[in-house]
Design an enzyme around this catalytic site. Sequence first.
Site, PDB file in Angstrom:
ATOM      1  N   SER A 141     -88.842  44.241 -25.560  1.00 45.70           N
ATOM      2  CA  SER A 141     -88.379  43.441 -26.691  1.00 45.70           C
ATOM      3  C   SER A 141     -89.562  42.644 -27.214  1.00 45.70           C
ATOM      4  O   SER A 141     -90.530  42.400 -26.462  1.00 45.70           O
ATOM      5  CB  SER A 141     -87.271  42.475 -26.248  1.00 45.70           C
ATOM      6  OG  SER A 141     -87.007  41.490 -27.223  1.00 45.70           O
ATOM      7  N   TYR A 154     -83.531  36.391 -20.418  1.00 45.15           N
ATOM      8  CA  TYR A 154     -83.876  37.554 -21.231  1.00 45.15           C
ATOM      9  C   TYR A 154     -85.378  37.599 -21.495  1.00 45.15           C
ATOM     10  O   TYR A 154     -86.032  38.631 -21.267  1.00 45.15           O
ATOM     11  CB  TYR A 154     -83.106  37.500 -22.548  1.00 45.15           C
ATOM     12  CG  TYR A 154     -83.355  38.687 -23.464  1.00 45.15           C
ATOM     13  CD1 TYR A 154     -82.805  39.928 -23.167  1.00 45.15           C
ATOM     14  CD2 TYR A 154     -84.116  38.551 -24.611  1.00 45.15           C
ATOM     15  CE1 TYR A 154     -83.024  41.019 -23.997  1.00 45.15           C
ATOM     16  CE2 TYR A 154     -84.342  39.628 -25.451  1.00 45.15           C
ATOM     17  CZ  TYR A 154     -83.789  40.862 -25.142  1.00 45.15           C
ATOM     18  OH  TYR A 154     -84.010  41.935 -25.980  1.00 45.15           O
TER      19      TYR A 154
END
Length: 272
Positions: A141, A154
């Site tokens: 990401s 995350y």
Amino acid sequence: MEIRDKAVVVTGGASGIGLALVKAFLDNNVSRVAVVDLDSRALDSTRVELSEYRERLVFIETDVTDETAYRSALSEFAADCGGIDVLCSNAGIARSGGVEAPNKDWIDSYKVNVMAHIYGARSVLESMTKKGEGYLINTASAAGLLTNLGAAPYSVSKHAAVGLAEWMAITYGPLGIRVSCLAPQGVNTKMLFPVGETLVDSTVPQRSVLSFGEVLEPDRVAACVIDSMIKEEFLILPHPEVKKYLANKVSDYNRWIKSMSKINQTIAPASQ
């Protein structure tokens, strides 16, 4: 990289970016695609949606955080199709909160966003090394290059995913193994927009993503992956502005931290 006639595995392949990757590989005439997912309903839906390609598809319901089950499933697929040429380690989860987030959220994030990449690599690297070729694509990401405000589990696990991909590219590249790291910002999937949630009542992590760039459709991300594979690029950035953000970060880390802190102070109160 020649994609045609390759045997491909896509984890998290029954929805979102994973499903878009499956479709893109089919459009590029790969020989077989294993759609790996934990969600049996999503697998059933994908089986119906892609019924015209059924001869080239294998659907595998398994948990990528269970190394024994996951590696067994990949071994069975490899034996059936003569070996795995491309592994898209795409399954991921998003957990928000800070250091106070529950231990389970931290542990689950690490299991799915990092260890599953390791389990997959362990399953295919020996055979790929013997052949002197293969391709690993790890979905990380932009949060793994920058950060995702309001989502420490995350962000931290995605940083680890980027680090793992870098290490494998350096280590296995000379052996003929290509490695790419997919690092998108916002993508229109259930990870960003869970069912029932809207922008009006969005969370800090969502507002963070939406404030930094366009939300892309999964098929655009998949097209970028295919293009980058052909070019054998390590870092796959569907949002080109991420490269600029990353350059700003490394050129003056202190300035970047201060700038992100100001943005965080603006975004957080608006969602509380």
